[in-house]
Design a protein around this motif. Structure first.
Motif, mmCIF file in Angstrom:
data_model
loop_
_atom_site.group_PDB
_atom_site.id
_atom_site.type_symbol
_atom_site.label_atom_id
_atom_site.label_comp_id
_atom_site.label_asym_id
_atom_site.label_seq_id
_atom_site.Cartn_x
_atom_site.Cartn_y
_atom_site.Cartn_z
ATOM 1 N N ARG A 1 129.480 133.939 24.856
ATOM 2 C CA ARG A 1 128.178 133.346 25.109
ATOM 3 C C ARG A 1 127.754 132.587 23.846
ATOM 4 O O ARG A 1 128.200 132.908 22.737
ATOM 5 C CB ARG A 1 127.156 134.455 25.405
ATOM 6 N N HIS A 2 126.915 131.585 24.018
ATOM 7 C CA HIS A 2 126.374 130.860 22.862
ATOM 8 C C HIS A 2 125.606 131.819 21.948
ATOM 9 O O HIS A 2 125.198 132.910 22.345
ATOM 10 C CB HIS A 2 125.432 129.748 23.328
ATOM 11 N N TYR B 1 115.831 125.256 24.086
ATOM 12 C CA TYR B 1 117.170 125.835 24.283
ATOM 13 C C TYR B 1 118.189 125.500 23.199
ATOM 14 O O TYR B 1 119.379 125.710 23.387
ATOM 15 C CB TYR B 1 117.739 125.401 25.635
ATOM 16 N N LYS C 1 126.093 122.534 28.490
ATOM 17 C CA LYS C 1 124.818 122.722 27.803
ATOM 18 C C LYS C 1 125.001 122.628 26.286
ATOM 19 O O LYS C 1 125.983 123.130 25.732
ATOM 20 C CB LYS C 1 124.206 124.068 28.171
ATOM 21 N N ALA D 1 125.853 125.728 24.087
ATOM 22 C CA ALA D 1 127.234 126.195 24.200
ATOM 23 C C ALA D 1 128.174 125.255 23.456
ATOM 24 O O ALA D 1 129.097 125.709 22.756
ATOM 25 C CB ALA D 1 127.637 126.304 25.667
ATOM 26 N N GLU E 1 121.906 129.993 34.302
ATOM 27 C CA GLU E 1 122.318 130.383 32.970
ATOM 28 C C GLU E 1 121.381 131.458 32.450
ATOM 29 O O GLU E 1 120.516 131.944 33.165
ATOM 30 C CB GLU E 1 122.317 129.146 32.059
ATOM 31 N N ASP E 2 121.554 131.832 31.199
ATOM 32 C CA ASP E 2 120.718 132.878 30.608
ATOM 33 C C ASP E 2 119.421 132.251 30.111
ATOM 34 O O ASP E 2 119.107 132.285 28.944
ATOM 35 C CB ASP E 2 121.463 133.571 29.478
ATOM 36 N N ASP E 3 118.651 131.659 31.027
ATOM 37 C CA ASP E 3 117.454 130.974 30.561
ATOM 38 C C ASP E 3 116.192 131.741 30.924
ATOM 39 O O ASP E 3 116.215 132.688 31.698
ATOM 40 C CB ASP E 3 117.392 129.531 31.084
ATOM 41 N N HIS F 1 127.658 131.059 28.883
ATOM 42 C CA HIS F 1 126.364 131.707 29.014
ATOM 43 C C HIS F 1 126.534 133.130 29.535
ATOM 44 O O HIS F 1 127.649 133.575 29.807
ATOM 45 C CB HIS F 1 125.482 130.876 29.942
ATOM 46 N N SER F 2 125.420 133.824 29.686
ATOM 47 C CA SER F 2 125.461 135.224 30.128
ATOM 48 C C SER F 2 126.310 135.435 31.382
ATOM 49 O O SER F 2 127.147 136.343 31.413
ATOM 50 C CB SER F 2 124.045 135.749 30.357
#
Length: 472
Positions: free
Chosen positions: A84-85, A135, A176, A179, A218-220, A346-347
């Motif tokens: 993940r980022h 982000y 993204k 990432a 995504e994990d947002d 991402h997650s």
């Protein structure tokens, strides 16, 4: 007769749902972490061990291990990683919402139960975030990816002392920016140079890493959380008690809204992730028990979105795990392969691998009603999916045969029937061949029916729980 009836029912209902990941579900690292002391209404500014477990916004260093290693008489042939980022800034929407805390801080009254130092810190709090931070990878996120790259390079010099070529090292990243930036930082640190071209970005046809056809966000911060068990828990007595305690801490005669308390938590956990040694002012309104309750919301959310509470949760990870298994199979058969493969996303990308490997799987499902029972749960996103979370697999050529190790956030994961850490490759291959070798099922086509599956998902999970309770 009761036992026989239970066994018959279980076989009838779940016969088609059997997984092949036995032996990987007894990951015990979480329970071994030292529990923090509840500081109650002590002065947060001076508490020695503040709570740091904030679900997917946990800082990586708080939960990372140091198990990366090469077994004796072995040499690594390939490193495979999904990451993940790193730590990021909030969404544009959340940045705007956080400004509301400037109004809320003026509501603290003389009846507040917080210590004067904490009250002063909150009243002096402000945010300098702008929409341009939307982000973006934060400085701490850069450091997380740098340090991970340094540790990998130090542990596996046989691999990373080789020059970068597209044949030697494969990179793939989500589109993204956070990432892409994470992948670039990792690349720069490993190879001590900038990439000559933009690192490859995943295509929409790639089931390994493009999960949107399964409607996986995504994990947002803007994901809808008010669904099913998550919504029930948020509306339930435990979360209401948190709202009440926070309101009392501020000295209010009427309760705040849950939305306002959530904003305080967002400020608390983001700032703790950005500045690890800091004492974020808004953390002071919560007790440790409050934070444990609110942490469970994240676990429920991802359990039903990307984990074992989702009827397609494990299946989503099949294409990417197949990539891992196929690469290692080629090495086992004497074929040449890349020295490293690195995926940045991402997650959902990390959690899809975790679920398909059978990591963090509890015997009891996570529900809105069993928070206390699940205090020692394995599915805990603070430990599974912090910022910069990763799954790393290493294939070794050893004097006594081929071996493999799998690491979650640099903790070695027990595998196979013997729960070995450095395992002979052949039984691992055999275990996962049953999952990954069927090209007709190891893809994301099943997501076409995801609406139907999701509607019956919770019924299946709860029914499994009822049967488990009746039959133990």
């Amino acid at each position: 007769m009761l036992v026989t009836g239970c066994l018959f029912t279980i076989a009838l209902v779940f016969g088609t749902l059997v997984t092949f990941t036995t032996g990987l579900t007894d990951w015990q690292h979480i329970s071994s972490f030292k529990q923090q002391t509840d500081y109650g209404r002590m002065c947060y500014r001076t508490v020695q061990n503040p709570y740091v477990y904030f679900g997917t916004k946990t800082t990586y260093g708080a939960v990372a291990g140091n198990d990366l290693q090469t077994p004796p008489d072995c040499r690594p042939l390939q490193v495979w990683m999904v990451s993940r980022h790193g730590t990021r800034y909030p969404s544009k929407k959340k940045i705007e919402e956080l400004k509301k805390l400037n109004e809320l801080k003026t509501m603290i009254t003389a009846e507040s139960t917080m210590c004067p130092e904490d009250i002063v810190a909150i009243k002096n709090w402000n945010t300098n975030l702008t929409k341009d931070d939307h982000y973006m990878l934060q400085r701490q996120g850069v450091e997380e990816l740098k340090s991970l790259a340094v540790r990998l390079k130090r542990q596996f010099p046989q691999l990373f002392n080789n020059p970068y070529t597209e044949n030697n090292f494969k990179f793939l990243t989500s589109h993204k920016q956070r990432a892409k930036d994470s992948a670039t930082v990792f690349y720069q640190t490993i190879f001590n140079r900038n990439p000559e071209n933009e690192l490859p970005i995943v295509q929409t046809s790639d089931d390994r890493f493009y999960l949107y056809k399964c409607k996986q966000g995504e994990d947002d911060d803007d994901d809808t959380k008010g669904q099913g068990e998550v919504k029930k828990f948020e509306d339930g007595p435990l979360v209401r008690s948190v709202v009440s305690r926070v309101s009392m801490a501020m000295g209010l005669k009427q309760n705040l809204s849950y939305e306002n308390v959530s904003l305080m938590l967002e400020s608390c956990k983001y700032e703790k992730a950005w500045y690890i040694q800091s004492r974020p002012p808004w953390c002071a309104v919560f007790t440790q028990y409050d934070l444990e309750i609110l942490e469970y919301i994240e676990d429920l959310k991802y359990y039903y979105a990307n984990g074992y509470g989702n009827s397609i949760g494990e299946s989503m990870g099949c294409p990417i795990v197949k990539d891992l298994i196929d690469n290692f199979k080629n090495l086992a058969r004497g074929k040449n392969g890349p020295l490293g493969l690195f995926y940045f996303g991402h997650s959902p990308n990390v959690l899809s691998v975790v679920a398909r490997l059978g990591i963090g799987k509890d015997n009891t499902p996570l529900l809105s009603t069993n928070f206390e029972q699940m205090k020692t749960r394995k599915w805990r996103t603070s430990f599974i999916d912090p910022f910069a979370s990763n799954v790393i697999a290493v294939f070794y050529k050893c004097r006594d045969g081929n071996k493999a190790m799998i690491f979650l956030n640099e903790h070695s994961i027990p595998m196979g029937k013997d729960d070995c850490r450095s395992c002979p490759w052949e039984p691992i291959e055999a275990q996962f061949n049953a999952i990954t070798s069927n090209n007709q099922t190891c893809n994301l086509d099943m997501c076409k029916n995801s609406a139907i599956l999701s509607s019956i998902n919770l019924v299946v999970v709860i029914f499994a729980y009822v049967i488990h309770e009746l039959c133990i």
